[in-house]
Design a protein around this motif. Structure first.
Motif, mmCIF file in Angstrom:
data_model
loop_
_atom_site.group_PDB
_atom_site.id
_atom_site.type_symbol
_atom_site.label_atom_id
_atom_site.label_comp_id
_atom_site.label_asym_id
_atom_site.label_seq_id
_atom_site.Cartn_x
_atom_site.Cartn_y
_atom_site.Cartn_z
ATOM 1 N N GLN A 1 6.340 -36.642 22.321
ATOM 2 C CA GLN A 1 5.171 -36.767 21.535
ATOM 3 C C GLN A 1 5.411 -37.626 20.181
ATOM 4 N N TRP A 2 7.150 -37.883 19.986
ATOM 5 C CA TRP A 2 7.703 -39.026 19.389
ATOM 6 C C TRP A 2 6.994 -40.831 19.760
ATOM 7 N N GLU B 1 4.452 -40.579 22.223
ATOM 8 C CA GLU B 1 3.032 -40.686 22.032
ATOM 9 C C GLU B 1 2.652 -41.302 20.354
ATOM 10 N N ARG B 2 3.407 -41.692 19.622
ATOM 11 C CA ARG B 2 3.025 -41.829 18.312
ATOM 12 C C ARG B 2 3.323 -43.074 18.292
ATOM 13 N N ARG C 1 4.545 -49.666 10.216
ATOM 14 C CA ARG C 1 4.632 -47.982 10.531
ATOM 15 C C ARG C 1 5.727 -47.929 11.376
ATOM 16 N N HIS D 1 8.862 -44.776 10.892
ATOM 17 C CA HIS D 1 8.357 -44.156 12.495
ATOM 18 C C HIS D 1 9.632 -43.603 13.175
ATOM 19 N N ASN E 1 0.712 -45.232 20.213
ATOM 20 C CA ASN E 1 -0.208 -45.216 19.474
ATOM 21 C C ASN E 1 -0.316 -45.869 18.159
ATOM 22 N N ILE E 2 1.013 -45.860 17.412
ATOM 23 C CA ILE E 2 0.636 -47.216 16.122
ATOM 24 C C ILE E 2 1.218 -48.372 16.283
#
Length: 248
Positions: free
Chosen positions: A43-44, A46-47, A13, A17, A50-51
């Motif tokens: 935002q990228w 942050e994602r 993932r 991303h 999270n991943i």
């Protein structure tokens, strides 16, 4: 076995991303305003955290706007992602990163300024570009230790890059970060990237680790008027050390 399967899924993932970020920079960034690019990068990041199973915690107040020079301790390649997730900034990074597959494009798209650390004179060129960027209202972040540490102490701060803040009249904001086990709150060595540590091994160790916290603590911005860069470097070293202690 389950731990490795979970890490492999996270890795897949994360790769997707990163490729998505690469595509965005190559084919969309030129149509975005600077503010939209900054939001996209934040935002990228942050994602991505999270991943990877990492929760971001921010103490203090990130800079709302530039010009500001942020100085922070340096633990890992993951520092850049954590700080970007807290607030998009322009980093100063070693020149070789520019040529890394995918990562080089991501780094350049995020506004990174590159320095050839093997050439002592290159610091003069970078300070000039940093000064121009700060005068234009940018937020720039540097790791004045010059390299990663094991997190148990703080290496001496190099003073050269502080000249950009002094020359431009921009304030400097100290910051500190650490990575911790989310369950216990104890420091985690999973993202460690020191000396002979391998980047891929560090990434894999991070992905295999239990849920982590990325904790970023922003201090108060300090005016640059009348500063001596060497004396200021020592003072900022003490400030970042104090912020680190508050994170324990």
């Amino acid at each position: 076995m389950m731990q490795s399967l979970s890490a492999s899924w996270r890795l897949l993932r994360a790769i997707v991303h990163m490729l998505s970020g690469w595509w965005t920079i190559r084919f969309r960034f030129e149509r975005l305003s600077p503010a939209e690019r900054a939001q996209c990068v934040q935002q990228w990041a942050e994602r991505l955290l999270n991943i990877m199973g990492i929760r971001l915690t921010v103490h203090g107040t990130p800079p709302a706007h530039g010009p500001v020079l942020v100085v922070c301790n340096h633990l890992s390649w993951l520092d850049i992602v954590a700080i970007h997730a807290a607030r998009h900034v322009r980093f100063v990074s070693k020149a070789s990163v520019r040529h890394w597959p995918v990562i080089g494009t991501l780094s350049t798209g995020a506004g990174t300024l590159y320095i050839e650390r093997e050439r002592r004179r290159d610091a003069v060129r970078v300070v000039h570009h940093m000064t121009e960027a700060l005068r234009a209202g940018d937020i720039i972040a540097v790791f004045p230790e010059g390299t990663t540490s094991d997190g148990h102490g703080l290496l001496p701060f190099h003073a050269n890059l502080l000249q950009a803040a002094i020359s431009s009249g921009a304030p400097v904001q100290p910051a500190a970060l650490r990575f911790a086990d989310a369950a216990s709150g104890q420091n985690s060595d999973a993202p460690r990237y020191v000396d002979d540590d391998n980047l891929l091994a560090s990434l894999w160790n991070t992905l295999k680790a239990p849920p982590l916290l990325a904790i970023v603590h922003f201090g108060e911005a300090q005016p640059s008027t009348g500063r001596d860069r060497r004396g200021w470097a020592k003072s900022l070293h003490a400030d970042v050390q104090s912020l680190r202690r508050e994170l324990r």
